[in-house]
Design a protein around this motif. Structure first.
Motif, mmCIF file in Angstrom:
data_model
loop_
_atom_site.group_PDB
_atom_site.id
_atom_site.type_symbol
_atom_site.label_atom_id
_atom_site.label_comp_id
_atom_site.label_asym_id
_atom_site.label_seq_id
_atom_site.Cartn_x
_atom_site.Cartn_y
_atom_site.Cartn_z
ATOM 1 N N ASN A 280 0.832 -1.198 0.000
ATOM 2 C CA ASN A 280 0.000 0.000 0.000
ATOM 3 C C ASN A 280 0.872 1.255 0.000
ATOM 4 O OD1 ASN A 280 -2.730 0.981 0.110
ATOM 5 N ND2 ASN A 280 -2.349 1.671 2.204
ATOM 6 N N ASN A 319 -1.254 -1.366 -4.394
ATOM 7 C CA ASN A 319 -2.188 -0.258 -4.224
ATOM 8 C C ASN A 319 -1.444 1.074 -4.198
ATOM 9 O OD1 ASN A 319 -4.768 0.774 -3.806
ATOM 10 N ND2 ASN A 319 -4.659 0.565 -1.583
ATOM 11 N N CYS A 321 -1.884 5.570 -4.236
ATOM 12 C CA CYS A 321 -2.777 6.703 -3.974
ATOM 13 C C CYS A 321 -2.314 7.898 -4.799
ATOM 14 C CB CYS A 321 -2.800 7.039 -2.485
ATOM 15 S SG CYS A 321 -1.221 7.661 -1.833
ATOM 16 N N GLN A 365 -6.297 4.463 -5.601
ATOM 17 C CA GLN A 365 -7.147 5.227 -4.692
ATOM 18 C C GLN A 365 -7.540 6.555 -5.348
ATOM 19 O OE1 GLN A 365 -5.324 5.693 -0.816
ATOM 20 N NE2 GLN A 365 -4.268 3.726 -1.000
ATOM 21 N N TYR A 367 -9.418 9.741 -3.780
ATOM 22 C CA TYR A 367 -10.129 10.572 -2.801
ATOM 23 C C TYR A 367 -10.236 12.000 -3.314
ATOM 24 C CZ TYR A 367 -9.505 6.980 0.807
ATOM 25 O OH TYR A 367 -9.542 5.832 1.538
ATOM 26 N N THR A 393 -9.468 0.890 -5.275
ATOM 27 C CA THR A 393 -9.400 0.251 -3.960
ATOM 28 C C THR A 393 -9.920 1.117 -2.827
ATOM 29 O OG1 THR A 393 -7.128 1.035 -3.900
ATOM 30 C CG2 THR A 393 -7.481 -1.264 -4.547
ATOM 31 N N GLU A 394 -9.839 2.417 -2.988
ATOM 32 C CA GLU A 394 -10.347 3.348 -1.982
ATOM 33 C C GLU A 394 -10.804 4.596 -2.708
ATOM 34 O OE1 GLU A 394 -7.667 4.182 1.267
ATOM 35 O OE2 GLU A 394 -6.640 2.259 1.023
ATOM 36 N N TRP A 458 -14.789 4.206 0.604
ATOM 37 C CA TRP A 458 -14.131 4.319 1.909
ATOM 38 C C TRP A 458 -14.696 5.549 2.582
ATOM 39 C CZ3 TRP A 458 -10.559 0.365 1.978
ATOM 40 C CH2 TRP A 458 -9.709 0.257 3.079
#
Length: 494
Positions: A280, A319, A321, A365, A367, A393-394, A458
């Motif tokens: 991650n 993973n 971000c 990810q 966000y 994944t998020e 998430w």
């Protein structure tokens, strides 16, 4: 390295304020950023260093009717090789082009066509000298809406007639208490995929001492509801999730402990947890153990190998971000070393493949991306090119806060470190409706992309990592997004 000049006009035709100008950066067409080297001249024009051509440009702007968003300028997808760019004019051309290209095989809705027509007319008025600065910003807002709508409507045309049997819809499953709780009842109504917490600070608080009480209880429920479980993560170099006993070890010993933890986790749930986030955020973002880039690659290899050895049938995910890698342009990280050249998520995946690291899935990810959907789609094209399946994944965007009370949604304190450079306002405000709109557009876009095999939100209940981003308020009352997903899943999955 060459210096180019970029003008970004705002209201009244004057340059936008310096704070907006200083967000400007260049990247390749693969979204790989140049480190931002920028100076603002007395006339408000930015001088920006670029290291390769063709290049594209990104700036985070406040736009009328739209919000605060990273805007792209990329010259009909070809990029630029000159030394001057009028950013707003070029961005208008970019998004009008995107709207027209993405609507070639469909008839646009009146709303989408209206935005496209408005963008063209306001651009024409601006070019004729009528309130040029203001009209260009309005044209850009309409062009953004039109391009997103064209993408959404073309995705609906592709996805709705062909619901997927291989697309998982999921969420993290971190606050389960009992099968009778509304949390459990609502979860199984909309999800068939659940992420379970295997953070080392929680599961291995002392060396050799493994604790799985929550995992066991949650997994019993998931199996009874026929929901597939994923383990997250086998390794995560973030200070907030690791036990103290791991700190201060030489790399070889740390690597051996990573192997032991991964082997123990996967072996303990062989046949019950078939999918794992093997590594991650190991791309210079979360690096609390101060590892070199080469060591991060080797640690990723170690975790993926341990997973394979413990369960040859399990799926391994690497993973990442911040897939647009704004942190590379700004030269900062969450934790850890600051190497001479920061590694983006794209460059990290490329390095893994070049090093022969064996993993199955690219995890991304997303966000508060503060990016329009067309930019998101172009970014996904970059990761698709690696030839592996992709899991989102998020993800999370703000659902607002009801005045009657409930969660403040602050999430983890360190969440702000990840979100600060990417957070923005999409479609002018975050509230329950825009949160549900964002989810519907993004999930539909993904359903139309064969390489994307799973979508994981998430969190499910407040307080959420992304801040007011969960499906349920703290009292287990659903937001609009819960009902929207319930309706959408009937269109995009079998």
């Amino acid at each position: 390295m060459e210096w180019i000049r970029v003008r970004i006009d705002g209201d009244g035709g004057a340059p936008v304020d310096e704070a907006q100008i200083k967000t400007l950066y260049a990247s390749g067409l693969d979204f790989e950023p140049d480190e931002r080297r920028l100076r603002v001249l007395p006339d408000g024009v930015a001088e920006l260093a670029v290291t390769r051509k063709p290049y594209m440009l990104h700036a985070k702007l406040r736009l009328p009717m739209y919000g605060v968003i990273w805007v792209m300028a990329l010259n009909f997808g070809r990029g630029y090789d000159g030394d001057f760019v009028d950013f707003v004019s070029e961005a208008i051309r970019t998004y009008i082009y995107e709207a027209r290209e993405r609507s070639r095989d469909i008839v646009l809705s009146p709303a989408a066509q209206g935005h496209l027509d408005a963008a063209a007319e306001y651009e024409h008025l601006a070019n004729r000298g009528a309130d040029t600065g203001d009209n260009r910003l309005i044209a850009l807002s309409h062009a953004l809406y039109a391009a997103e709508a064209a993408l959404f409507e073309s995705s609906m045309a592709a996805a709705y007639p062909n619901p997927r049997g291989d697309l998982r819809l999921g969420c993290n499953f971190f606050r389960y208490t009992s099968p009778g709780a509304r949390y459990a009842k609502y979860f199984k109504q909309v999800f068939d995929f659940a992420t379970l917490p295997f953070y080392a600070g929680r599961t291995v608080p002392e060396k050799g001492k493994y604790t799985y009480e929550y995992i066991d209880a949650a997994l019993d429920f998931l199996e009874s509801a026929n929901i597939t479980a994923k383990g997250h993560p086998l390794w995560f170099g973030h200070a907030g999730v690791n036990p103290q006993w791991l700190y201060g070890l030489p790399f070889e010993e740390l690597q051996q402990n990573a192997r032991e933890i991964a082997s123990r986790h996967v072996g303990a749930y062989k046949g019950r947890v078939p999918i794992w986030d093997a590594m991650n955020e190991a791309h210079d973002w979360a690096n609390c153990f101060e590892l070199s880039q080469a060591q991060q690659i080797e640690l990723t290899r170690t975790c993926c190998e341990a997973l394979r050895e413990a369960d040859g049938n399990a799926v391994s995910i690497v993973n990442v971000c911040l897939p647009f890698a704004e942190y590379v342009a700004g030269r900062y990280t969450c934790y850890g070393a600051l190497p001479e050249r920061l590694r983006s998520p794209r460059a990290y995946i490329e390095a893994l493949l070049e090093a022969g690291v064996d993993f199955d899935v690219v995890g991304i990810q997303l966000y508060f991306p503060a990016r329009d959907m067309v930019a998101v789609a172009r970014m996904l094209d970059v990761f698709k090119a690696f030839g592996k399946p992709v899991h989102i994944t998020e993800m999370g965007v703000n659902g607002g806060l009801r005045g009657k009370g409930g969660a403040r949604g602050e999430g983890a304190v360190w969440a702000g470190q990840q979100l600060s450079m990417s957070e923005g306002l999409w479609h002018n405000a975050w509230n329950e409706k825009t949160q549900a709109d964002w989810m519907e557009q993004f999930y539909t876009l993904c359903a139309a992309r064969d390489e994307i095999k799973a979508l994981t939100w998430w969190d499910f209940i407040e307080p959420s990592f992304s801040g007011n981003g969960a499906f349920l308020y703290e009292d287990e009352t659903p937001r609009e997004i819960f009902f929207r997903l319930g309706a959408l899943r009937k269109r995009i999955v079998k």
